[in-house]
Enzyme design. Structure first.
Site, PDB file in Angstrom:
ATOM      1  N   THR A  13     -21.945   2.720 -27.236  1.00  0.00           N
ATOM      2  CA  THR A  13     -21.415   3.483 -26.182  1.00  0.00           C
ATOM      3  C   THR A  13     -21.042   5.300 -26.569  1.00  0.00           C
ATOM      4  O   THR A  13     -21.527   6.112 -25.777  1.00  0.00           O
ATOM      5  CB  THR A  13     -20.019   3.257 -25.546  1.00  0.00           C
ATOM      6  OG1 THR A  13     -20.304   1.839 -24.956  1.00  0.00           O
ATOM      7  CG2 THR A  13     -19.823   4.165 -24.414  1.00  0.00           C
ATOM      8  N   SER A  61     -24.341  -2.674 -29.051  1.00  0.00           N
ATOM      9  CA  SER A  61     -23.503  -3.569 -29.762  1.00  0.00           C
ATOM     10  C   SER A  61     -23.555  -5.145 -29.375  1.00  0.00           C
ATOM     11  O   SER A  61     -23.301  -5.961 -29.870  1.00  0.00           O
ATOM     12  CB  SER A  61     -22.251  -3.282 -30.388  1.00  0.00           C
ATOM     13  OG  SER A  61     -21.109  -3.548 -29.581  1.00  0.00           O
ATOM     14  N   THR A  94     -18.391  -0.911 -29.265  1.00  0.00           N
ATOM     15  CA  THR A  94     -16.908  -1.716 -29.248  1.00  0.00           C
ATOM     16  C   THR A  94     -17.170  -3.068 -29.071  1.00  0.00           C
ATOM     17  O   THR A  94     -16.327  -3.813 -29.474  1.00  0.00           O
ATOM     18  CB  THR A  94     -16.363  -1.190 -28.175  1.00  0.00           C
ATOM     19  OG1 THR A  94     -16.810  -1.373 -27.038  1.00  0.00           O
ATOM     20  CG2 THR A  94     -16.006   0.534 -28.238  1.00  0.00           C
ATOM     21  N   ASP A  95     -18.179  -3.669 -28.401  1.00  0.00           N
ATOM     22  CA  ASP A  95     -18.283  -5.154 -28.030  1.00  0.00           C
ATOM     23  C   ASP A  95     -18.270  -6.089 -29.435  1.00  0.00           C
ATOM     24  O   ASP A  95     -17.532  -6.991 -29.118  1.00  0.00           O
ATOM     25  CB  ASP A  95     -19.396  -5.414 -27.273  1.00  0.00           C
ATOM     26  CG  ASP A  95     -19.540  -5.036 -25.761  1.00  0.00           C
ATOM     27  OD1 ASP A  95     -18.138  -4.560 -25.351  1.00  0.00           O
ATOM     28  OD2 ASP A  95     -20.241  -4.982 -25.180  1.00  0.00           O
TER      29      ASP A  95
END
Length: 319
Positions: A13, A61, A94-95
């Site tokens: 992101t 990610s 972030t995932d």
């Protein structure tokens, strides 16, 4: 000669774009190159270290793959060995950030800082959080004495063993659970509240060799995660065993508790040669083992980190 901070881009992101500055969820991740991201952060180049950028991957990610992990581990390993490199920053989605953090932490046990950073808003947002996170991550990487794999988001420094994504939307999306953060970045200065994370040093060189040198990501053992819940049965485990799974991590309820049907299937899988590990689906706390437990616990790792750890153990082989 100035020391170097190496910034490796993998997408996410933080490199995302949207059609509207007010759109924080409908963006496309991994659109902006790492050099462009760095150039857009005022003051980033004004520190005492020279900045070196490299694009390792450009993905969302959620789509993290073994091949990207292998490339990233290889590049981090390469730069850690350079005497003029002070630290490394990795921009990441972030995932799956917590999984990548544990992989690098467990595999490389770096004596220098390797700092993963991210964003919850795309680069095109009216008030993007990525630039500040990147600035803070570089401050941590440049800090004298910093070491280990860390994650920096919203001014908080997390250690790789503890960091988890706990919120779907807010800017401060990560937590270190009951362990607490390593520290904070405040106006470019670090305030530490506990020691830098200590990495395991028992990793067999065979696993490191396989991960770092196999750039196509081949040779990774198949390890899957199953979950305990009301009415959990044996079918999922039996299908995975029939499909050739080599390891299973069970996200158990509470302190490692399992529905009796699921537990029976896991014990059968273990007897057939499948490695089985118990973690807990609770966000805080860890499975407290008891003498005579039939299924080993995850040593405090979350289910997703326990999966990475089990893959590395299987790669390393016996001994």
């Amino acid at each position: 000669m100035n020391r170097k901070i190496v910034i490796l881009g993998t997408g996410g992101t933080i490199a995302g774009t949207a059609a509207s500055a007010s759109d924080h969820t409908g963006y496309t991740a991994a659109q902006v190159g790492i050099s462009q991201l760095v150039e857009a952060v005022p003051g980033l180049a004004e520190g005492s270290c020279d900045l070196v950028t490299e694009q390792v991957a450009q993905i969302d990610s959620k789509d993290m793959s073994f091949a990207v992990w292998a490339r990233l581990a290889a590049r981090v390993s390469h730069f850690l060995a350079q005497p003029d490199v002070q630290g490394i920053v990795v921009t990441h989605g972030t995932d799956t950030l917590e999984e990548t953090a544990w992989l690098l932490h467990a595999l490389l046990h770096p004596g220098k800082p390797v700092v993963l950073t991210c964003a919850m808003r795309p680069a095109t947002a009216l008030a993007p959080d990525g630039p500040q996170n990147l600035l803070d991550a570089v401050a941590v990487a440049a800090h004298p004495g910093a070491r280990g794999v860390l994650a920096v988001c919203a001014g908080v420094i997390h250690g790789a063993p503890d960091v988890q994504k706990v919120h779907t939307y807010r800017l401060d999306a990560f937590s270190s659970g009951d362990a607490g953060p390593v520290g904070y970045v405040e106006e470019g200065r670090l305030r530490l509240v506990r020691n830098w994370p200590e990495a395991p040093v028992h990793r067999a060189s065979a696993a490191i060799k396989k991960v770092v040198e196999q750039q196509d990501g081949s040779g990774w053992p198949r390890v899957e995660i199953v979950m305990n819940y009301a009415g959990a049965g044996a079918g999922g485990v039996q299908a995975l065993v029939a499909g050739g799974v080599q390891g299973l991590v069970v996200a158990a309820t509470g302190n490692g508790t399992l529905h009796h049907e699921l537990e029976a299937a896991l014990l059968e899988a273990q007897a057939a040669g499948v490695r089985v590990i118990r973690a807990t689906r609770c966000l805080e706390g860890r499975v407290l083992p008891r003498h005579g437990d039939a299924i080993a616990d995850s040593q405090g790792l979350s289910p997703v980190k326990a999966r990475v750890e089990l893959m590395l153990q299987l790669m390393a082989g016996p001994g």
